[in-house]
Design a protein around this motif. Structure first.
Motif, PDB file in Angstrom:
ATOM      1  N   ILE A  72      33.288 104.979 -73.491  1.00  0.00           N
ATOM      2  CA  ILE A  72      32.813 104.247 -73.413  1.00  0.00           C
ATOM      3  C   ILE A  72      30.929 103.125 -73.635  1.00  0.00           C
ATOM      4  O   ILE A  72      30.662 103.797 -72.365  1.00  0.00           O
ATOM      5  N   LEU A  73      31.104 102.395 -74.310  1.00  0.00           N
ATOM      6  CA  LEU A  73      29.561 101.909 -74.331  1.00  0.00           C
ATOM      7  C   LEU A  73      29.619 101.308 -72.893  1.00  0.00           C
ATOM      8  O   LEU A  73      30.630  99.960 -73.245  1.00  0.00           O
ATOM      9  N   ARG A  74      28.608 101.085 -72.357  1.00  0.00           N
ATOM     10  CA  ARG A  74      27.958 100.486 -71.290  1.00  0.00           C
ATOM     11  C   ARG A  74      27.039 100.307 -70.733  1.00  0.00           C
ATOM     12  O   ARG A  74      26.441 101.169 -71.329  1.00  0.00           O
ATOM     13  N   ALA A 107      18.730 103.014 -73.364  1.00  0.00           N
ATOM     14  CA  ALA A 107      18.394 104.001 -74.687  1.00  0.00           C
ATOM     15  C   ALA A 107      17.723 102.809 -74.999  1.00  0.00           C
ATOM     16  O   ALA A 107      16.263 102.887 -75.306  1.00  0.00           O
ATOM     17  N   TYR A 108      17.635 101.080 -75.076  1.00  0.00           N
ATOM     18  CA  TYR A 108      16.571  99.730 -75.141  1.00  0.00           C
ATOM     19  C   TYR A 108      15.946 100.306 -74.862  1.00  0.00           C
ATOM     20  O   TYR A 108      14.527  99.450 -75.325  1.00  0.00           O
ATOM     21  N   ARG A 109      15.485 100.532 -73.411  1.00  0.00           N
ATOM     22  CA  ARG A 109      14.457 100.535 -72.499  1.00  0.00           C
ATOM     23  C   ARG A 109      13.358 102.031 -73.402  1.00  0.00           C
ATOM     24  O   ARG A 109      11.965 101.461 -72.795  1.00  0.00           O
ATOM     25  N   SER A 110      13.749 102.709 -73.231  1.00  0.00           N
ATOM     26  CA  SER A 110      13.648 104.241 -74.355  1.00  0.00           C
ATOM     27  C   SER A 110      12.880 103.540 -75.548  1.00  0.00           C
ATOM     28  O   SER A 110      11.387 103.821 -75.390  1.00  0.00           O
ATOM     29  N   LEU A 157      18.232 108.266 -77.213  1.00  0.00           N
ATOM     30  CA  LEU A 157      19.204 107.634 -76.186  1.00  0.00           C
ATOM     31  C   LEU A 157      19.970 107.048 -77.332  1.00  0.00           C
ATOM     32  O   LEU A 157      21.014 106.444 -77.529  1.00  0.00           O
ATOM     33  N   VAL A 158      19.295 106.568 -78.263  1.00  0.00           N
ATOM     34  CA  VAL A 158      20.084 105.073 -79.514  1.00  0.00           C
ATOM     35  C   VAL A 158      20.824 106.047 -80.240  1.00  0.00           C
ATOM     36  O   VAL A 158      22.081 106.267 -80.445  1.00  0.00           O
ATOM     37  N   LYS A 159      20.008 106.994 -80.341  1.00  0.00           N
ATOM     38  CA  LYS A 159      20.853 108.163 -81.997  1.00  0.00           C
ATOM     39  C   LYS A 159      21.696 108.580 -81.069  1.00  0.00           C
ATOM     40  O   LYS A 159      22.311 109.443 -81.617  1.00  0.00           O
TER      41      LYS A 159
END
Length: 127
Positions: free
Chosen positions: A63-65, A72-75, A84-86
């Motif tokens: 589950i996306l937390r 992911a968005y910081r990276s 990490l997004v991928k």
């Protein structure tokens, strides 16, 4: 043999963020719920493997937390690194899968909120 409610709660203890003390009302409530659940399972008289498979089909493993999205968005934002997004996209494309779609996904993403994120505004809530 069958597990007592106390033993079942002990087996579940890694899922909790804080430990239970013997005098905790919260512990008593969990033990009472586990006893009712155990009685229901016995009354249903279903094949345990069938029940487990049904639960797996109804409850996603991944589950996306907020803490995951934050990593992911910081990276992506700070380092222009979208890996990490991928990776999260690949993991969440089949959140019910027991086999990891991405190497080490279980070790990386099937976790409680890490310490660094537990009190972080905007991250700890719903994590």
């Amino acid at each position: 043999g069958e597990m007592s409610s106390s033993e079942a709660l002990e087996a579940l203890s890694p899922a909790f963020y804080k430990g239970f003390l013997p005098e905790d009302n919260e512990k008593k409530a969990w033990e009472a719920w586990l006893e009712r659940y155990h009685n229901r399972i016995k009354a249903d008289d279903r094949d345990p493997q069938e029940r487990i498979e049904e639960m797996r089909r109804a409850n996603p493993k991944f589950i996306l937390r907020n803490w995951m999205a934050t990593l992911a968005y910081r990276s992506a934002e700070n380092d222009n690194d979208f890996s990490l997004v991928k990776e999260l996209h690949a993991v969440l494309a089949d959140p019910y899968a027991e086999e990891d779609a991405v190497k080490n996904a279980t070790e990386r993403w099937f976790l409680k909120t890490p310490d660094w994120a537990q009190n972080m505004p905007g991250v700890s809530f719903m994590s």
